[in-house]
Each structure stands twice: as structure tokens, then as C-alpha cells.
Scaffold this active site. Sequence first.
Site, short mmCIF file in Angstrom:
data_model
loop_
_atom_site.label_atom_id
_atom_site.label_comp_id
_atom_site.label_asym_id
_atom_site.label_seq_id
_atom_site.Cartn_x
_atom_site.Cartn_y
_atom_site.Cartn_z
N GLU A 209 -1.37 5.49 3.50
CA GLU A 209 -0.76 5.54 2.18
C GLU A 209 -1.79 5.16 1.14
O GLU A 209 -2.92 4.77 1.47
CB GLU A 209 0.48 4.62 2.11
CG GLU A 209 0.19 3.15 2.29
CD GLU A 209 1.45 2.29 2.39
OE1 GLU A 209 2.49 2.78 2.87
OE2 GLU A 209 1.39 1.13 1.98
N HIS A 247 5.04 -1.63 -1.14
CA HIS A 247 4.13 -2.47 -0.35
C HIS A 247 3.12 -3.15 -1.27
O HIS A 247 2.62 -2.54 -2.22
CB HIS A 247 3.35 -1.62 0.67
CG HIS A 247 4.21 -1.10 1.78
ND1 HIS A 247 3.94 0.09 2.41
CD2 HIS A 247 5.32 -1.59 2.36
CE1 HIS A 247 4.86 0.31 3.34
NE2 HIS A 247 5.72 -0.71 3.33
#
Lengths: 288, 387
Positions: A209, A247
Site C-alpha cells: 500500500e 493505517h
Amino acid sequence: MSILVNKNNKIIVQGFTGKQGTFHAEQCIAYGSNIVGGVTPNKGGQTHLGKPVFNTVSEAVKQTGADTTIIFVPPYFAAKAILEAANAGISLAVVITEGIPFKDMIHAKLYATKESMKIIGPNCPGIITPDECKIGIMPGDIFKKGNVGLISKSGTLTYEASHQISSCGYGISTAIGIGGDPIIGLSFIEVLSMFEDDEETKTIVLIGEIGGNLEIEAAEFIKTNIKKPIIGFIAGATAPKGKRMGHAGAIISGDKGSAKEKKKALEEAGVHMVDSVAHISTMLENLH
Amino acid sequence: MNIHEYQAKKLFSDYEIPILKGEVVFSSDGAYEYAKSLKGDIFAVKAQIHAGGRGLGGGVKIAKNLKEVREFSDEILGMQLITPQTDEHGQEVKKIYIEEGADISHQYYLSIVLDRGLEKPVIIASLDGGVNIEDVALSSPERIITTEIDSLIGLQSFHIANICSGLALCKEDSKVFGAFIEKLYKFYIENDVELVEINPLIKTTDNHFIALDAKVSFDENALYRHPKIEELRDIEEEEEIELEANSHGLKYVELDGNIGCMVNGAGLAMAVMDMIKHEGGSPANFLDIGGGASVETVTKAFEIMQTNRKIKVIFINIFGGIVRCDLVANGILGAMNEIKLDIPLVVRLEGTNAKQGLEILENSGYQNIVAISDLEKATKKSIELSK
């Protein structure tokens, strides 16, 4: 074969009697993972979920021969829990806790490295070798046994990928979520190298990511060290700069850490990149 | 968490890091009065917003007399300041910092930042301050000294000696600059700072080293042990709706498309946005509802998405793991009963009890719910309904 975990791991749970620890330990036991006990300070001597509770990791290791721990301790104490596990001679710690200050994590990782303890996470779903051992919070039944090694920074994206892999008739050797924090234990490189050496793993699926440069480092490593085919996906192509996407580590700083940059690096390293997470299964079928 | 320059300088002074005299004010009268109390005949008028590059957007001015202080303050207060780090609408300036002037003989750059790749703090010092450090890194990297600090040993005198010699400082300057670095590192470590940047760090004609600017951000995860710093949070500088989402355990970032997304898990939420874009649609937001999908959670998520009037369709993608899809379906219906949604809802459920979940939605009687189990089909359906 598999990597890191199998039916022989003797596992303890740190934060055993808490709400999270209890719920997930029960699920792990039901899956067949060899949970031998747990640790909660001041609750030593009790029995929880049919397993002994110890005051310290050291006691648990002495009494049970535990070599692995799963940590559910709240963020403020989680780094201390990692230090304690490393000090007690544990060889693998799976850290589920989200929200550990990075300074604490740097410190904990330095000491764990010195004591040769591997860390998975923090802020991760854990690790599973289907039909043998689940050390984490993932739903066990979506992981079917097979030959695909799965490594990802994210939780539900791991489930999605695994679901796709099994829906087209393949399965998982081991699936590992390395976590979405800025400072994590095992990184793509170490896990890729384990999958390369694992006889059971024939294909690798790598899901990264935005944020940080672990995927870029992985691309460099793949060029010379990984012969097995890899399918790759990077989440966050549409994420705006400078915004944290859930996150703690998923943030594009300046132009660094974008999905585009990572995708390009991995493509150049020979990884079969897909633009949509729904195309992992199609790519898998094409490769076989 | 970011703070303002004036707050950072206050913290600096607690660590005896040299700054110029200055104060935050909220009106041009206040600016005038404070400037009058300062000695000297030159003053800086600086917009206080979190974004960097304020000077480039006209948010920092040097006044040569009190009249100019008032003029510039009137100009800057209330302006929508657009900098390379804001969006195209800019950020409204509600406070300014008035600072005394200084005679500058040289401008340096100094920062301490966590390097994620190295997993340690690095000190970055440069001979060229007052300019964009990325530009210096490209044009003359030899003028930047980067020093890694291993947490095992912390900052040592040899680190400082290396930095000072890299900057070609004389013996007297090295002593002063070294003390500056030591104080700044102490501030960085003791407060769980993620980034502290001083650009420029000036040397005055009478050989003092002073922080002329200050940019500081803290590790959000460590704020629990720094309640005083948490108090410095300026909610006017943060997206109100994101804070609201946060306080309910949701993670939300607004984008400029028209397909509202509600997903469990940050990675999957990003992947869903990417899929929408890839298939020709445009996502309106990132929204991670975390592990559970109770009536309360889904209701809150709907409320938050309703604040964005551009949304024409909501795409819900839940991968049921520990949380079962039949419970998720009931959570969605419960929220539908709470909030009357008049836009279509595409729901994709997969994982534990997905079949039951989809059946519950299909039999719900809501005409605006489309339940689909295939991710790609559901994405395409959402895009179709958004056009």
C-alpha cells in the site's frame, strides 16, 4: 512445509484474559492452533479457556515450553510486552495491537533483533498456515490449503485476496499480514526470501500500500533473489497526498510512497502487477 | 498532530532553544500594540496556519514600521492563504504571529525526522536555509549533511562534530550550534516528535543561532503521555468531519468524487476506491468502519457520508470474517430505519454467512438496496448508478 508457523508451534497469548485476547484465543484454539497458555499479570495460577494463566512470559516459557506469542496488550504497554517476550526466549511474536508509539517500537525491535526474536506486526491480522496453525485474528475458514504464499500489509485485503485465490481453485501455503504501521517487524524482503525457500510455495502474492518504501526495497530484492512468480497489487492509487489512510503508515509524504512509484518499481523487477484487487485470480489463472 | 509556529516556539523556549521575541495576535490592533512594545524598527508578520510554504502565498511579510505592521496584519488576517501544501481553496488565516526583526548573516536548515526505512531518527542539516530543502537535495546534495541516530546510543558528541565540520563552522560557531542541536534532539526525544524542522535557522551578525521558523508534528499514538501537547491541537486546522468520524472509531477522508464508500479495513477501503477509479467511476471518500458493523457504526457512517452532498450512490463492501455478514446486513437495515436515505445503496457482502446476509437485504423491502456478492460487478453497478 510452510513458513514461520505450523502445527508444532507452542503458543502463548499475552493479554490473554482481556476481551480481545479471550475472543481471538478461543478462535485460534477452535482452529486447532497449539495454544499452551497465556500471560496476564496478577492472574497467574488461574485457568482461562481451559489453559493455564501465568504472571510472566518467563514463567509461561518454563512451564509450557512456549516458543511463540501472540500479543493483544493495549498500545501503551505493548512494547513492554514485546521486550518481555524477547527476554524470555520466545522466537516469534505476533503483535496485533494497533497504536504503538513508533519510538517504543524502534526500541522493542532493536532488542528483539538482539535476542533473535522475529516480530510480525504490529497492527496486523497475524499469520496462518491453513489446516495447521492460525496465530491471528483472521477468519480461518477462508484460507484453503494450497501453494500460494500470501504477504500483505493489510487485514481485510488479505482476506479478499485469499477468497479470490480459493474461488479459482488455488490455495494458500502460508498467509502473513505484516502490518500497516511505520515501524514493523518482518518486512516483505524477509518473508519473500522464506517463500522462495519453501518447497510448498509455488507462487507468491504480494499486497502493498501507499506510504514508506518497503515495496521499493522489496522490488530491488526481488530482481536478484526471487525466482518464483509474484503477483502484486498496491492499494491507494487514488489516495490524496499528505492524508493518513486508516493505517498509521499509509501516507504519501511529498511525492514519496505513492502507489504509482511502487507499482513501477515492482513491475521493473518482474512482478505481475494488477490494477484492481479483483484481478488477482485472473492473473493467477493466466500464470498457470 | 501538527501545531502552529507560535506554539512550537513556545515549546522551544522551554528547552532554551533560541527564538526571537514574538507573540500570537488575533487583530491588527493587537498586532500594532504588540509591535509597539518591541524594540527595533523591523517586524515580521506571519500567518499561523499548519500548511508550510506560507511565504510563497503572501502569508509572511516584513514590516519596516508600525504602520506597515497594521497594514500587513489587516491584509493577512482573514485571507484564504493558498500555499503549495494547501488545497486550491487555501486555509483561512485566523491568527498571526508578530516577531521582532534580526540582522541575518547566514541562513541554515536543520531538522530531525523519523526515517521509516532506516527505522531511526535522522538529523538533516544544510548550509542552505530559507529555501526548499528538496530543491537543495537535487541541485547541491553535498551541502546537506544527514546523520543517523541509532536509538541504542542516542545523540553523541561525534555526531555533532560531524555535522559542524560538514557545515564548515568555525570553532566558536560549532560550540553554539552543537548546543543548539543537543537541545533540539532532547526536545525531539522527550516529546515523541515525528518531525521538527527549522527553516531557516539563522546566524545573526552578532553570532547568535536562532530558530526563525519552526514546524513540528507529533506521533499521534504517543499523545496519551503528553497531555499538555494534546491541548495544543487546533481543531480549526483539521477537518471537522474527520475528527467527528475518528471519535466514533471510524476513519474518514473526503475526496472529490460522487460514490460514497463504506468498507471494513483500511487496505480494502483503499482497494475499493482504486477499483472504482479503475472502472471509470470516482470515489467520494475513504471510510474504514473497522471490525464491527453494528447499527450504531453504520448509522454514524451514513450520517458522515450525508454531509457530502456530491454523493449519488453509496457502495458498501464488507468482507465478513469474525463479523458475520448476516449481522452486517441487519446492521445496515437498522441504520436504514434510523436514517432515511434517498440515494441507491450497492451492498457487496462476502465471507462468513454472505449468502444469508444478501438474502436479508434482498428481502428487506427497500427498493434502493442492490445486493451483490461479486466485487467487480458491485463496483460496476455503483458506477452505473452514479452517472
